[in-house]
Design a protein around this motif. Structure first.
Motif, PDB file in Angstrom:
ATOM      1  N   LEU B 206       0.819  -1.217   0.000  1.00 61.90           N
ATOM      2  CA  LEU B 206       0.000   0.000   0.000  1.00 61.90           C
ATOM      3  C   LEU B 206       0.854   1.268   0.000  1.00 61.90           C
ATOM      4  CD1 LEU B 206      -2.972  -0.949   2.334  1.00 61.90           C
ATOM      5  CD2 LEU B 206      -2.687  -1.251  -0.118  1.00 61.90           C
ATOM      6  N   MET B 207       2.170   1.128   0.171  1.00 56.81           N
ATOM      7  CA  MET B 207       3.039   2.301   0.038  1.00 56.81           C
ATOM      8  C   MET B 207       3.030   2.797  -1.407  1.00 56.81           C
ATOM      9  SD  MET B 207       6.328   1.626   2.456  1.00 56.81           S
ATOM     10  CE  MET B 207       7.231   3.137   2.109  1.00 56.81           C
ATOM     11  N   GLY B 208       2.612   1.923  -2.291  1.00 63.92           N
ATOM     12  CA  GLY B 208       2.574   2.302  -3.704  1.00 63.92           C
ATOM     13  C   GLY B 208       1.346   3.088  -4.114  1.00 63.92           C
ATOM     14  N   ILE B 209       0.470   3.432  -3.148  1.00 64.17           N
ATOM     15  CA  ILE B 209      -0.650   4.301  -3.523  1.00 64.17           C
ATOM     16  C   ILE B 209      -0.521   5.677  -2.880  1.00 64.17           C
ATOM     17  CG2 ILE B 209      -2.235   2.370  -3.934  1.00 64.17           C
ATOM     18  CD1 ILE B 209      -3.541   2.962  -1.242  1.00 64.17           C
ATOM     19  N   VAL B 210       0.561   5.858  -2.096  1.00 63.35           N
ATOM     20  CA  VAL B 210       0.773   7.174  -1.480  1.00 63.35           C
ATOM     21  C   VAL B 210       1.986   7.857  -2.098  1.00 63.35           C
ATOM     22  CG1 VAL B 210      -0.221   6.470   0.726  1.00 63.35           C
ATOM     23  CG2 VAL B 210       2.228   6.290   0.371  1.00 63.35           C
ATOM     24  N   LYS B 211       1.943   9.173  -2.037  1.00 61.86           N
ATOM     25  CA  LYS B 211       3.034   9.941  -2.625  1.00 61.86           C
ATOM     26  C   LYS B 211       4.128  10.204  -1.583  1.00 61.86           C
ATOM     27  CE  LYS B 211       3.714  14.280  -5.062  1.00 61.86           C
ATOM     28  NZ  LYS B 211       3.085  15.598  -5.202  1.00 61.86           N
ATOM     29  N   ASN B 212       3.738  10.392  -0.337  1.00 60.92           N
ATOM     30  CA  ASN B 212       4.725  10.772   0.690  1.00 60.92           C
ATOM     31  C   ASN B 212       5.357   9.550   1.340  1.00 60.92           C
ATOM     32  OD1 ASN B 212       2.175  10.228   1.770  1.00 60.92           O
ATOM     33  ND2 ASN B 212       2.578  11.400   3.619  1.00 60.92           N
ATOM     34  N   ARG B 213       5.805   8.623   0.497  1.00 56.77           N
ATOM     35  CA  ARG B 213       6.389   7.395   1.025  1.00 56.77           C
ATOM     36  C   ARG B 213       7.671   7.652   1.799  1.00 56.77           C
ATOM     37  NH1 ARG B 213       6.826   3.403  -3.068  1.00 56.77           N
ATOM     38  NH2 ARG B 213       8.439   2.448  -1.817  1.00 56.77           N
ATOM     39  N   MET B 214       8.360   8.747   1.498  1.00 58.56           N
ATOM     40  CA  MET B 214       9.611   9.033   2.200  1.00 58.56           C
ATOM     41  C   MET B 214       9.361   9.336   3.674  1.00 58.56           C
ATOM     42  SD  MET B 214      12.254   8.334   0.809  1.00 58.56           S
ATOM     43  CE  MET B 214      11.995   7.206  -0.528  1.00 58.56           C
ATOM     44  N   GLU B 215       8.155   9.829   3.976  1.00 56.30           N
ATOM     45  CA  GLU B 215       7.800  10.084   5.362  1.00 56.30           C
ATOM     46  C   GLU B 215       7.791   8.771   6.145  1.00 56.30           C
ATOM     47  OE1 GLU B 215       4.501  12.811   5.516  1.00 56.30           O
ATOM     48  OE2 GLU B 215       4.066  12.126   7.564  1.00 56.30           O
ATOM     49  N   TYR B 216       7.363   7.695   5.502  1.00 56.72           N
ATOM     50  CA  TYR B 216       7.377   6.373   6.128  1.00 56.72           C
ATOM     51  C   TYR B 216       8.795   6.035   6.560  1.00 56.72           C
ATOM     52  CZ  TYR B 216       2.789   4.941   4.083  1.00 56.72           C
ATOM     53  OH  TYR B 216       1.491   4.809   3.720  1.00 56.72           O
ATOM     54  N   HIS B 217       9.722   6.210   5.591  1.00 57.37           N
ATOM     55  CA  HIS B 217      11.108   5.843   5.859  1.00 57.37           C
ATOM     56  C   HIS B 217      11.689   6.701   6.972  1.00 57.37           C
ATOM     57  CE1 HIS B 217      11.836   2.910   2.680  1.00 57.37           C
ATOM     58  NE2 HIS B 217      11.076   3.653   1.890  1.00 57.37           N
ATOM     59  N   LEU B 218      11.329   7.962   6.950  1.00 60.87           N
ATOM     60  CA  LEU B 218      11.911   8.914   7.881  1.00 60.87           C
ATOM     61  C   LEU B 218      11.400   8.683   9.291  1.00 60.87           C
ATOM     62  CD1 LEU B 218      13.786  11.355   8.005  1.00 60.87           C
ATOM     63  CD2 LEU B 218      11.823  12.815   7.603  1.00 60.87           C
ATOM     64  N   THR B 219      10.101   8.421   9.441  1.00 61.79           N
ATOM     65  CA  THR B 219       9.544   8.379  10.787  1.00 61.79           C
ATOM     66  C   THR B 219       9.407   6.965  11.333  1.00 61.79           C
ATOM     67  OG1 THR B 219       7.325   8.459   9.843  1.00 61.79           O
ATOM     68  CG2 THR B 219       8.279  10.545  10.518  1.00 61.79           C
ATOM     69  N   GLY B 220       9.687   5.979  10.548  1.00 60.76           N
ATOM     70  CA  GLY B 220       9.590   4.605  11.041  1.00 60.76           C
ATOM     71  C   GLY B 220       8.713   3.793  10.121  1.00 60.76           C
ATOM     72  N   LEU B 221       9.350   2.942   9.374  1.00 63.03           N
ATOM     73  CA  LEU B 221       8.687   2.210   8.309  1.00 63.03           C
ATOM     74  C   LEU B 221       7.538   1.341   8.836  1.00 63.03           C
ATOM     75  CD1 LEU B 221       9.132   2.030   5.298  1.00 63.03           C
ATOM     76  CD2 LEU B 221      10.769   0.198   5.678  1.00 63.03           C
ATOM     77  N   ASP B 222       7.798   0.543   9.876  1.00 66.09           N
ATOM     78  CA  ASP B 222       6.812  -0.430  10.344  1.00 66.09           C
ATOM     79  C   ASP B 222       5.542   0.248  10.854  1.00 66.09           C
ATOM     80  OD1 ASP B 222       8.350  -2.782   9.857  1.00 66.09           O
ATOM     81  OD2 ASP B 222       9.637  -2.194  11.521  1.00 66.09           O
ATOM     82  N   GLN B 223       5.746   1.272  11.690  1.00 65.97           N
ATOM     83  CA  GLN B 223       4.592   1.961  12.274  1.00 65.97           C
ATOM     84  C   GLN B 223       3.742   2.618  11.184  1.00 65.97           C
ATOM     85  OE1 GLN B 223       3.690   1.987  15.674  1.00 65.97           O
ATOM     86  NE2 GLN B 223       1.824   2.852  14.807  1.00 65.97           N
ATOM     87  N   CYS B 224       4.394   3.255  10.227  1.00 63.35           N
ATOM     88  CA  CYS B 224       3.657   3.962   9.180  1.00 63.35           C
ATOM     89  C   CYS B 224       2.888   2.991   8.282  1.00 63.35           C
ATOM     90  CB  CYS B 224       4.603   4.810   8.337  1.00 63.35           C
ATOM     91  SG  CYS B 224       5.216   6.256   9.197  1.00 63.35           S
ATOM     92  N   ILE B 225       3.528   1.856   7.954  1.00 67.25           N
ATOM     93  CA  ILE B 225       2.854   0.861   7.109  1.00 67.25           C
ATOM     94  C   ILE B 225       1.574   0.400   7.808  1.00 67.25           C
ATOM     95  CG2 ILE B 225       3.016  -1.501   6.221  1.00 67.25           C
ATOM     96  CD1 ILE B 225       6.018  -0.985   5.765  1.00 67.25           C
ATOM     97  N   ALA B 226       1.687   0.155   9.121  1.00 71.90           N
ATOM     98  CA  ALA B 226       0.520  -0.288   9.878  1.00 71.90           C
ATOM     99  C   ALA B 226      -0.499   0.835  10.006  1.00 71.90           C
ATOM    100  CB  ALA B 226       0.964  -0.787  11.244  1.00 71.90           C
ATOM    101  N   ASP B 227      -0.020   2.062  10.226  1.00 75.79           N
ATOM    102  CA  ASP B 227      -0.919   3.205  10.400  1.00 75.79           C
ATOM    103  C   ASP B 227      -1.805   3.426   9.182  1.00 75.79           C
ATOM    104  OD1 ASP B 227      -0.135   3.721  12.935  1.00 75.79           O
ATOM    105  OD2 ASP B 227       1.097   5.487  12.481  1.00 75.79           O
ATOM    106  N   PHE B 228      -1.237   3.247   8.011  1.00 79.13           N
ATOM    107  CA  PHE B 228      -2.027   3.561   6.805  1.00 79.13           C
ATOM    108  C   PHE B 228      -3.290   2.705   6.740  1.00 79.13           C
ATOM    109  CE2 PHE B 228      -3.381   3.180   2.425  1.00 79.13           C
ATOM    110  CZ  PHE B 228      -3.471   4.511   2.073  1.00 79.13           C
ATOM    111  N   CYS B 229      -3.197   1.473   7.240  1.00 81.55           N
ATOM    112  CA  CYS B 229      -4.363   0.572   7.183  1.00 81.55           C
ATOM    113  C   CYS B 229      -5.500   1.040   8.078  1.00 81.55           C
ATOM    114  CB  CYS B 229      -3.947  -0.844   7.551  1.00 81.55           C
ATOM    115  SG  CYS B 229      -2.780  -1.524   6.379  1.00 81.55           S
ATOM    116  N   LEU B 230      -5.221   1.991   8.965  1.00 87.64           N
ATOM    117  CA  LEU B 230      -6.292   2.560   9.779  1.00 87.64           C
ATOM    118  C   LEU B 230      -7.184   3.449   8.914  1.00 87.64           C
ATOM    119  CD1 LEU B 230      -4.176   3.564  12.887  1.00 87.64           C
ATOM    120  CD2 LEU B 230      -5.784   1.658  12.724  1.00 87.64           C
ATOM    121  N   TYR B 231      -6.614   3.923   7.813  1.00 90.13           N
ATOM    122  CA  TYR B 231      -7.406   4.764   6.915  1.00 90.13           C
ATOM    123  C   TYR B 231      -8.223   3.912   5.948  1.00 90.13           C
ATOM    124  CZ  TYR B 231      -8.725   7.563   2.967  1.00 90.13           C
ATOM    125  OH  TYR B 231      -9.452   8.129   1.960  1.00 90.13           O
TER     126      TYR B 231
END
Lengths: 529, 317
Positions: B206-231
């Protein structure tokens, strides 16, 4: 068909091909560069000096030969900037800006000095002056910095308009060009526009070093334009159509050093007073005197500049190595920074064909001696591992024609990981943006309590800059430093990587894993859950 | 928006299966509300796993076991199929979703009555040349077009910002408008090794449907990947584990000869993105709780990674 018609058709085709070379798709550009560029004087000359290649040597000999036989026809038939000026001249004639041309005195001191300085600069090892005024490089920069962006942005607007209809096309991107470089290109473009619109081919006869050099040959060419004074009624029709302003009916002389071989005068003369025929012996020597003075001035300037060339301080000032503490990364195939700055004439062809737009023309990043030459700009993009187009199109030998396999092992720079700012080391969170994009597996990850820490195996790094571009921190925690001399990278030993890929007993071949699995055991029907 | 859709689908499923019961037995029981309020319709498994087939055959079997594509797509709906096309690699490397699978999914969508089926992915290094290479080399462009799928190249203008409800690190995301505007979102990732997230499966895709993927890398990949599924969770996840890249992921080597591949010949299907990732992790040979984002998503109640608690239907061909 008259000679003028042939010239118009031929030069028109060449100009169109040149535009396609700079704005067309990758494959077309590569094909066109092989056909067109050996027949451009400066690329052929530089290529012949630095990286002798049969086609370019042949091209250079061809240009010199046709000039020695026919005069400066190169300027009217082959030079894209010349054709561009002809179009402007025709346009300005229509608009009434310049209804007729007239004879003008040659600016001998200026043109010979520029020619001499250009040569001296090349001897010192700087192509800056050539880069600035060479007609091919100018055409290249005008196309790459103005025409290509214009066309691409129009295309992008077009495909945006199609999106609502569910018709999708790939958008294109334009290369980044710094403002300083744009200003230089624009300045020269405007100068040429102005001169062509008001003074005919003055640029070619005053500034252009190729024109001046070919003019020297053209003085002694076998075929010459001559004006028969006895038959001439001094109607000045020929003078009016001479874009070069080199016909002087009053003195019945035609300055062959400035004649660009456009053949306009032959048609204009109603009484066939002007003829294009084999040179008669008596006509040549007398016309030398005004030119000679300029030539001497040029010679003196060259001599003085030549003396300066041996001054160490000037060399250091001009030299690329003093440009910066951290000099830019040069494209693959350039071998080393010094060689690159001494062979690139900044035509921006590589900039325009690069599919990832990683090449950025610089203003002074390579020092005064390397004006406008391109660098690898990893803040904007990265070098595609599977691409060597820049090496294929470079006409001067500044970028050697590396094969894709050679290029894949050419280390143009080396990545450095700054662990004090890398988020994984600072926050102990997984990031891995750099490793994800590394094409050579130079970045590997060390697992400590399920957190993956990046490490660089520098021997595999080729300096493509993908990691630097991907790094999310500000400033970047992974940066590529240039290799002043390009090195050879180690090939990544895939076979040593975790199991599965098994060598075939007979040779070094690798069994396709698909077959291996199928042959070894019957399908397992269990699920791990 | 997502909630409305989920309600609609559930309604349809419930209606179809329950009408008879409501009319007959349930009325007699006097508790028709009980059936409508039930979490899952009867007979639909939580997860389907099929193995030892070809991508197209395994998909057909799995969707049959799942109750048919009609469970997910109503007539006239627009569908987005989101494969992993992140890297310019041929299918043999295992870095991208199998093109035959994508083709079969699209065909199945149209058979179920879909009006339009879009296919797109935000490639990892989005330069114009590279994006084109990814779509072409992966074989997905040709496969999708053969099935009348609409291939959508990425550009910078198609994203809209959304707020992630309850996101710990990822508060907002720029999501591709196709995902925001479509009726049905089918996630079709490939299972592969990932250098910095251990594994790339459904949630990572699902990182492939967002534009700000670098934010994931910067702030913590695992947490962000999981967070997106809340949306937004996909309506269906189809994991391609046919040809699995076991190391050098996510890109793998450009030469398929060098790729460390295992032919797992498996396909997983589930509405639960956490469950499908957990099962895929097992297929790969890892424990779900060792994968950061699977564990986080489980704790955030996005889905269930405890495979023992799920109704799993397996089928070996």
């Amino acid at each position: 068909m008259t000679l003028i018609k042939i010239r118009k058709i031929m030069s028109g085709i060449i100009l169109i091909l040149f535009i396609l070379l700079f704005v067309g798709p990758e494959k077309l550009s590569v094909g066109l560069s092989d056909i067109l560029l050996p027949f451009q004087f400066v690329p052929a000359l530089v290529q012949t000096i630095t990286q002798p290649e049969a086609l370019f040597i042949a091209g250079l000999i061809f240009i010199v030969l046709i000039t020695l036989i026919f005069g400066r026809v190169y300027c009217s038939f082959l030079c894209p900037l010349g054709t561009l000026q002809d179009l402007l001249i025709a346009g300005s004639r229509r608009l009434g800006l310049q209804p007729k041309h007239s004879f003008s005195k040659p600016h001998n001191s200026l043109r010979y000095t520029l020619l001499a300085l250009t040569f001296v600069a090349i001897l010192i090892g700087s192509l800056s002056l050539v880069s600035l005024i060479d007609p091919y490089s100018l055409t290249g920069r005008i196309s790459a910095h103005f025409l290509q962006p214009l066309i691409i942005q129009t295309y992008n607007l077009g495909i945006m308009a199609l999106k609502p209809f569910d018709l999708y096309w790939y958008p294109k991107q334009t290369a980044f060009v710094p403002l300083s470089v744009l200003a230089v290109t624009a300045g020269f473009f405007l100068l040429i526009l102005y001169l062509a619109a008001t003074r005919g081919r003055l640029y070619c006869n005053t500034v252009c070093p190729v024109g001046t050099f070919l003019g020297l040959l053209s003085r002694v060419s076998i075929f010459q334009f001559t004006l028969n004074q006895k038959a001439c009624s001094e109607c000045v029709r020929c003078e009016n159509v001479c874009k070069a302003g080199c016909i002087d009916p009053q003195n019945a002389s035609i300055d062959m050093s400035r004649c660009i071989g456009c053949f306009n005068c032959l048609n204009a003369c109603s009484q066939s007073t002007i003829s294009y025929q084999r040179r008669q012996r008596q006509t040549n020597i007398d016309n030398w005197s005004p030119a000679r003075r300029g030539f001497i001035i040029g010679g003196v300037a060259a001599f003085a500049a030549g003396l300066l060339a041996f001054n160490a301080n000037i060399r250091a000032f001009l030299g690329a190595n003093s440009a910066r503490a951290n000099p830019p990364v040069t494209p693959p195939g350039s071998l080393n920074t010094t060689r690159f700055t001494q062979t690139c004439t900044a035509c921006s062809l590589c900039v325009s064909v690069c599919p990832t737009q990683v090449l950025t023309p610089t203003f002074m990043d390579f020092g005064v001696s390397g004006l406008l030459q391109p660098k690898m700009n990893y803040e904007k993009s990265f070098c595609d591992y599977e691409c060597n187009v820049c090496c294929k199109v470079c006409p001067t030998g500044a970028l050697m024609p590396l094969s894709l396999d050679e290029k894949k092992l050419t280390q143009i720079g080396e990545a450095e990981l700054l662990k004090d700012i890398c988020v994984v080391f600072v926050d102990h969170n997984n990031c891995g943006a750099c490793g994800e994009v590394c094409p050579t597996h130079a970045i590997r990850f060390v697992d400590k309590e399920n957190i993956l820490y990046p490490e660089i195996d520098k021997q595999y790094c080729i300096g493509c800059g993908a990691c630097q571009l991907a790094c999310p921190t500000v400033p970047r925690s992974i940066v590529v430093h240039t290799n002043a001399v390009h090195k050879k990278a180690e090939k990544y030993p895939y076979n040593l990587a975790p199991p599965r890929v098994t060598p075939r007993p007979s040779g070094g071949q690798v069994i396709t894993p698909e077959k291996a699995v199928e042959q070894k055991k019957p399908p397992n029907k269990d699920f791990p859950f | 928006m997502a909630d409305t859709r989920k309600f609609n689908r559930r309604e349809v499923i419930s209606k179809g299966l329950s009408l008879g019961l409501i009319a007959g037995g349930a009325v007699i029981l006097g508790k028709p509300d009980f059936l409508l309020a039930k979490e899952k319709p009867v007979g639909i498994p939580d997860l389907v796993a099929v193995k030892n087939g070809e991508p197209d055959g395994m998909f057909k079997k799995a969707i049959e076991l799942m109750g048919g594509m009609e469970q997910f797509i109503k007539k006239g709906q627009t569908v987005v199929v989101k494969p992993n096309i992140g890297f310019p690699r041929v299918p043999e490397v295992g870095a991208t979703t199998n093109p035959l699978l994508i083709k079969t999914i699209i065909e199945s969508c149209y058979t179920a009555g879909a009006k339009r089926v879009y296919v797109f992915d935000n490639v990892v290094t989005p330069t114009s040349g590279n994006a084109k290479n990814c779509y072409k080399l992966s074989g997905i462009e040709d496969a999708a077009k053969a099935a009348r799928g609409i291939i959508v190249p990425v550009d910078d203008f198609s994203y809209r910002e959304v707020t992630i409800p309850g996101g710990k690190k990822l508060k907002t995301a720029d999501v591709h408008s196709l995902i925001l505007d479509c009726d049905v979102f089918i996630n079709a990732p490939v299972l592969k090794h990932h250098s910095s997230a251990h594994l790339s499966i459904a949630m990572k895709n699902l990182m492939g449907i967002v534009k700000n993927r670098m934010e994931y890398h910067l702030t913590g990949l695992d947490q962000c990947i999981a967070d997106f599924c809340l949306y937004r969770k996909p309506d269906l996840n189809i994991v391609d584990a046919y040809r699995v890249l076991m190391s050098q992921g996510p890109a793998g080597p450009s030469n398929p000869q060098s790729a460390n591949i295992q032919m797992k010949k498996t396909l997983l299907m589930s509405k639960d993105i956490v469950a499908v990732d957990a099962a895929a992790a097992r297929i790969f040979g890892k424990e779900p709780e060792d994968i950061g984002y699977i564990k986080i998503a489980h704790t955030q109640k996005t889905g269930n990674m405890n495979l023992k608690e799920l109704k799993i239907v397996t089928y070996a061909m």
